[in-house]
Design a protein around this motif. Structure first.
Motif, PDB file in Angstrom:
ATOM      1  N   LEU A  87       0.831  -1.121  -0.048  1.00  0.00           N
ATOM      2  CA  LEU A  87      -0.273  -0.122   0.323  1.00  0.00           C
ATOM      3  C   LEU A  87       1.164   1.125  -0.045  1.00  0.00           C
ATOM      4  O   LEU A  87       0.548   2.130  -0.685  1.00  0.00           O
ATOM      5  CB  LEU A  87      -0.871   0.120   0.918  1.00  0.00           C
ATOM      6  N   VAL A  88       1.972   1.353   0.661  1.00  0.00           N
ATOM      7  CA  VAL A  88       2.691   2.286   0.835  1.00  0.00           C
ATOM      8  C   VAL A  88       3.448   3.115  -0.717  1.00  0.00           C
ATOM      9  O   VAL A  88       3.551   3.877  -0.546  1.00  0.00           O
ATOM     10  CB  VAL A  88       3.742   2.338   2.130  1.00  0.00           C
ATOM     11  N   ASP A  89       3.780   1.379  -0.870  1.00  0.00           N
ATOM     12  CA  ASP A  89       4.087   1.877  -1.972  1.00  0.00           C
ATOM     13  C   ASP A  89       3.526   2.220  -3.427  1.00  0.00           C
ATOM     14  O   ASP A  89       4.200   3.048  -4.321  1.00  0.00           O
ATOM     15  CB  ASP A  89       5.526   0.245  -2.110  1.00  0.00           C
ATOM     16  N   THR A  90       2.760   2.045  -3.292  1.00  0.00           N
ATOM     17  CA  THR A  90       1.550   1.973  -4.199  1.00  0.00           C
ATOM     18  C   THR A  90       1.312   3.948  -4.278  1.00  0.00           C
ATOM     19  O   THR A  90       1.076   4.554  -5.446  1.00  0.00           O
ATOM     20  CB  THR A  90       0.101   1.425  -4.375  1.00  0.00           C
ATOM     21  N   VAL A  91       0.825   4.211  -2.921  1.00  0.00           N
ATOM     22  CA  VAL A  91       0.477   5.163  -3.070  1.00  0.00           C
ATOM     23  C   VAL A  91       1.238   6.630  -2.810  1.00  0.00           C
ATOM     24  O   VAL A  91       1.189   7.695  -3.528  1.00  0.00           O
ATOM     25  CB  VAL A  91      -0.369   5.930  -1.297  1.00  0.00           C
ATOM     26  N   LEU A  92       2.856   6.591  -2.137  1.00  0.00           N
ATOM     27  CA  LEU A  92       3.180   7.812  -2.562  1.00  0.00           C
ATOM     28  C   LEU A  92       4.926   7.223  -3.529  1.00  0.00           C
ATOM     29  O   LEU A  92       5.625   8.377  -3.274  1.00  0.00           O
ATOM     30  CB  LEU A  92       4.616   7.353  -1.131  1.00  0.00           C
ATOM     31  N   LEU A  93       5.124   5.894  -4.119  1.00  0.00           N
ATOM     32  CA  LEU A  93       5.624   6.392  -5.223  1.00  0.00           C
ATOM     33  C   LEU A  93       4.487   5.737  -7.021  1.00  0.00           C
ATOM     34  O   LEU A  93       5.091   7.141  -7.541  1.00  0.00           O
ATOM     35  CB  LEU A  93       6.677   5.037  -5.112  1.00  0.00           C
ATOM     36  N   ALA A  94       4.250   4.924  -6.562  1.00  0.00           N
ATOM     37  CA  ALA A  94       3.599   4.623  -7.812  1.00  0.00           C
ATOM     38  C   ALA A  94       2.504   5.987  -8.666  1.00  0.00           C
ATOM     39  O   ALA A  94       3.011   6.318  -9.967  1.00  0.00           O
ATOM     40  CB  ALA A  94       2.706   3.470  -8.114  1.00  0.00           C
ATOM     41  N   THR A  95       2.018   5.806  -7.705  1.00  0.00           N
ATOM     42  CA  THR A  95       1.104   7.194  -7.508  1.00  0.00           C
ATOM     43  C   THR A  95       1.634   8.736  -8.277  1.00  0.00           C
ATOM     44  O   THR A  95       1.065   8.862  -9.431  1.00  0.00           O
ATOM     45  CB  THR A  95      -0.176   7.570  -6.319  1.00  0.00           C
ATOM     46  N   PRO A  96       2.520   9.327  -7.664  1.00  0.00           N
ATOM     47  CA  PRO A  96       2.915  10.176  -8.027  1.00  0.00           C
ATOM     48  C   PRO A  96       3.496  10.427  -9.204  1.00  0.00           C
ATOM     49  O   PRO A  96       3.855  11.011  -9.773  1.00  0.00           O
ATOM     50  CB  PRO A  96       3.890  10.698  -6.821  1.00  0.00           C
ATOM     51  N   VAL A  97       4.211   9.270  -9.716  1.00  0.00           N
ATOM     52  CA  VAL A  97       5.329   8.971 -10.780  1.00  0.00           C
ATOM     53  C   VAL A  97       4.067   8.991 -11.944  1.00  0.00           C
ATOM     54  O   VAL A  97       4.087  10.190 -12.857  1.00  0.00           O
ATOM     55  CB  VAL A  97       5.856   7.663 -11.386  1.00  0.00           C
ATOM     56  N   LEU A  98       3.152   8.638 -12.004  1.00  0.00           N
ATOM     57  CA  LEU A  98       2.358   8.525 -13.157  1.00  0.00           C
ATOM     58  C   LEU A  98       0.975  10.172 -13.004  1.00  0.00           C
ATOM     59  O   LEU A  98       1.149  10.500 -14.370  1.00  0.00           O
ATOM     60  CB  LEU A  98       0.605   7.644 -13.097  1.00  0.00           C
ATOM     61  N   ALA A  99       0.476  10.922 -11.666  1.00  0.00           N
ATOM     62  CA  ALA A  99       0.162  11.358 -11.108  1.00  0.00           C
ATOM     63  C   ALA A  99       0.593  12.720 -12.684  1.00  0.00           C
ATOM     64  O   ALA A  99       0.495  14.258 -12.674  1.00  0.00           O
ATOM     65  CB  ALA A  99       0.001  11.909 -10.576  1.00  0.00           C
ATOM     66  N   ALA A 100       2.040  12.293 -12.118  1.00  0.00           N
ATOM     67  CA  ALA A 100       2.839  13.837 -12.343  1.00  0.00           C
ATOM     68  C   ALA A 100       3.063  14.276 -14.043  1.00  0.00           C
ATOM     69  O   ALA A 100       2.700  15.608 -14.620  1.00  0.00           O
ATOM     70  CB  ALA A 100       4.571  13.998 -12.884  1.00  0.00           C
ATOM     71  N   ASP A 101       1.901  13.393 -14.431  1.00  0.00           N
ATOM     72  CA  ASP A 101       1.453  13.332 -16.363  1.00  0.00           C
ATOM     73  C   ASP A 101       0.124  12.429 -16.283  1.00  0.00           C
ATOM     74  O   ASP A 101      -0.024  12.051 -17.292  1.00  0.00           O
ATOM     75  CB  ASP A 101       2.533  13.323 -17.091  1.00  0.00           C
ATOM     76  N   ALA A 102      -0.915  12.857 -15.336  1.00  0.00           N
ATOM     77  CA  ALA A 102      -2.142  12.783 -15.520  1.00  0.00           C
ATOM     78  C   ALA A 102      -2.827  12.412 -16.890  1.00  0.00           C
ATOM     79  O   ALA A 102      -3.963  11.914 -16.587  1.00  0.00           O
ATOM     80  CB  ALA A 102      -3.095  13.196 -14.298  1.00  0.00           C
ATOM     81  N   SER A 103      -2.573  13.376 -18.155  1.00  0.00           N
ATOM     82  CA  SER A 103      -3.010  13.452 -18.745  1.00  0.00           C
ATOM     83  C   SER A 103      -3.215  12.590 -19.991  1.00  0.00           C
ATOM     84  O   SER A 103      -3.513  12.879 -20.966  1.00  0.00           O
ATOM     85  CB  SER A 103      -2.923  15.361 -19.330  1.00  0.00           C
ATOM     86  N   VAL A 109      -5.804   5.677 -16.853  1.00  0.00           N
ATOM     87  CA  VAL A 109      -6.301   4.274 -16.743  1.00  0.00           C
ATOM     88  C   VAL A 109      -5.997   4.050 -15.769  1.00  0.00           C
ATOM     89  O   VAL A 109      -6.131   3.189 -14.989  1.00  0.00           O
ATOM     90  CB  VAL A 109      -5.764   3.788 -17.873  1.00  0.00           C
ATOM     91  N   LEU A 110      -4.477   3.621 -15.502  1.00  0.00           N
ATOM     92  CA  LEU A 110      -2.951   3.041 -14.504  1.00  0.00           C
ATOM     93  C   LEU A 110      -4.265   4.021 -13.374  1.00  0.00           C
ATOM     94  O   LEU A 110      -4.328   3.618 -12.422  1.00  0.00           O
ATOM     95  CB  LEU A 110      -2.358   3.285 -14.950  1.00  0.00           C
ATOM     96  N   ILE A 119      -6.071  -2.385 -10.114  1.00  0.00           N
ATOM     97  CA  ILE A 119      -4.630  -2.624 -11.272  1.00  0.00           C
ATOM     98  C   ILE A 119      -3.493  -2.260  -9.823  1.00  0.00           C
ATOM     99  O   ILE A 119      -3.635  -1.388  -9.175  1.00  0.00           O
ATOM    100  CB  ILE A 119      -4.352  -1.539 -12.393  1.00  0.00           C
ATOM    101  N   LYS A 120      -2.744  -2.719  -9.873  1.00  0.00           N
ATOM    102  CA  LYS A 120      -1.639  -2.678  -9.433  1.00  0.00           C
ATOM    103  C   LYS A 120      -0.304  -2.853  -9.867  1.00  0.00           C
ATOM    104  O   LYS A 120       0.515  -3.120 -10.507  1.00  0.00           O
ATOM    105  CB  LYS A 120      -1.268  -4.310  -8.062  1.00  0.00           C
ATOM    106  N   VAL A 121       0.614  -1.725  -9.113  1.00  0.00           N
ATOM    107  CA  VAL A 121       1.956  -0.973 -10.168  1.00  0.00           C
ATOM    108  C   VAL A 121       2.438  -1.180  -8.822  1.00  0.00           C
ATOM    109  O   VAL A 121       2.957  -0.852  -8.015  1.00  0.00           O
ATOM    110  CB  VAL A 121       1.979   0.471 -10.300  1.00  0.00           C
ATOM    111  N   ALA A 122       3.747  -1.504  -9.154  1.00  0.00           N
ATOM    112  CA  ALA A 122       5.162  -2.185  -8.416  1.00  0.00           C
ATOM    113  C   ALA A 122       5.950  -1.252  -9.107  1.00  0.00           C
ATOM    114  O   ALA A 122       6.759  -1.033 -10.237  1.00  0.00           O
ATOM    115  CB  ALA A 122       5.481  -3.332  -8.388  1.00  0.00           C
TER     116      ALA A 122
END
Length: 358
Positions: A87-103, A109-110, A119-122
């Motif tokens: 959970l911690v890696d998903t919220v603090l790591l994966a999400t911000p990388v993708l949200a930096a260009d959410a357009s 989709v991710l 969807i699970k992202v490592a």
């Protein structure tokens, strides 16, 4: 700089603590070691139902659009129970990388899938590094040169590697850049890699804090029950001093961790320095807790028959994740001895108004 928590944040923390303590037991953790994935889909679904997986996902993609300050205490609670799910890696790591260009449509989709728990992202910590939970994930975020790529996990060759912590599923990933989608490259890619390293250190720090607190709790409970010479061993001064020293280190680690979360959330220029201070303080508390916990448990402290080993092994692993103590000390030393560094108590938690960077 004011990083005190609101009443709503504290209530949310308490509710998540109650949920995790009820759903994640040491027995369930050890049972998962014998499963193929080491993870529980049922727990993951409940985490998503509570909205935890989507806390940093933008509202437009179905998330709660919150920030690191809102989540840092929850990461602490994940450490307190040694939560195996990422959970911690998903919220603090994966999400911000993708949200930096959410357009980007694929990123959108991710993010929607992360928020819903479908969807699970490592995430890979650095180029060539092992990837935690790669087998558990649908998509891997991997680094190559100054770029970050998204790769479906079924297009990579995964080799499970041993870890001191049986709950950590670490994989060597063999992959081809041509099979992946570039998310960030060039200067932006380098900036995202640096941001990812800082977020990873913050994630480890918050969990280390929770682990240190749990180790103290277990040790206090054990020394209150174990008797010698007709008295609980917890009444002996030497035992009290061991645990008191850890409790002090744990308390002093809180402010640097919460400040680091504030710095990242507000994109401050000193965020990297604050993260290193947090990682050192949290690692010191957790490692000291593991050492003292073993000592006050006596010979039992080394065995798998007591719960202590679950938490101290996680502490050892996270202490060396996302930068060793030596690496973070070097970063602090460089900052302290720089010519333009202003030091002193009056500047430690100065106003952040002029510190924001683009």
């Amino acid at each position: 700089m004011d990083f005190t928590f609101s009443e709503d944040q504290l209530l949310f923390r308490d509710s998540v603590r109650d949920f995790l303590s009820n759903e994640v037991s040491t027995e369930s953790i050890s049972e998962r070691w014998d499963t193929d994935s080491g993870r529980s889909d049922a727990i993951w679904a409940k985490l998503a139902e509570l909205g935890l997986t989507g806390m940093l996902v933008p509202e437009a993609q179905g998330g709660l659009d919150m920030n690191e300050i809102d989540f840092v205490m929850l990461a602490e609670e994940c450490g307190r129970v040694a939560l195996p799910e990422p959970l911690v890696d998903t919220v603090l790591l994966a999400t911000p990388v993708l949200a930096a260009d959410a357009s980007q449509p694929d990123n959108e989709v991710l993010l929607q899938g992360i928020a819903s728990g479908e969807i699970k992202v490592a995430v890979q910590s650095s180029q060539g590094a092992l990837v935690s939970d790669a087998e558990f994930a649908d998509v891997l975020l991997l680094q190559n040169d100054s770029a970050i790529y998204a790769l479906p996990s079924n297009r990579a060759s995964l080799s499970l590697q041993e870890s001191v912590d049986p709950s950590r599923r670490l994989f060597l990933v063999d992959w081809n850049v041509a099979d992946a989608r570039c998310i960030h490259s060039g200067a932006e890619g380098k900036a995202q890699q640096e941001s990812l390293a800082n977020r990873g250190a913050l994630a480890a720090s918050a969990q280390l804090l929770g682990l240190a607190q749990k180790i103290v709790d277990l040790s206090v409970a054990y020394t209150s029950e174990r008797s010698q010479f007709g008295k609980p061993i917890g009444s002996f001064q030497a035992v009290k001093h061991h645990l008191a020293n850890v409790a002090v280190k744990t308390e002093f680690a809180k402010a640097p961790i919460y400040r680091a979360a504030y710095s990242i959330a507000h994109n401050l220029s000193d965020a990297a320095l604050h993260v290193s201070q947090a990682k050192l303080a949290a690692g010191d508390a957790a490692v000291a807790g593991a050492k003292s916990g073993i000592q006050v448990h006596g010979a039992m402290g080394y065995t798998w028959e007591v719960d202590l080993h679950i938490f101290m092994k996680r502490a050892w692993a996270l202490n060396n994740a996302w930068g060793t103590q030596g690496e973070h000390k070097a970063r602090i030393g460089e900052a302290v001895f720089s010519a333009d560094r202003t030091l002193g108590a009056g500047h430690t938690f100065a106003s952040a108004t002029s510190e924001k960077v683009a």
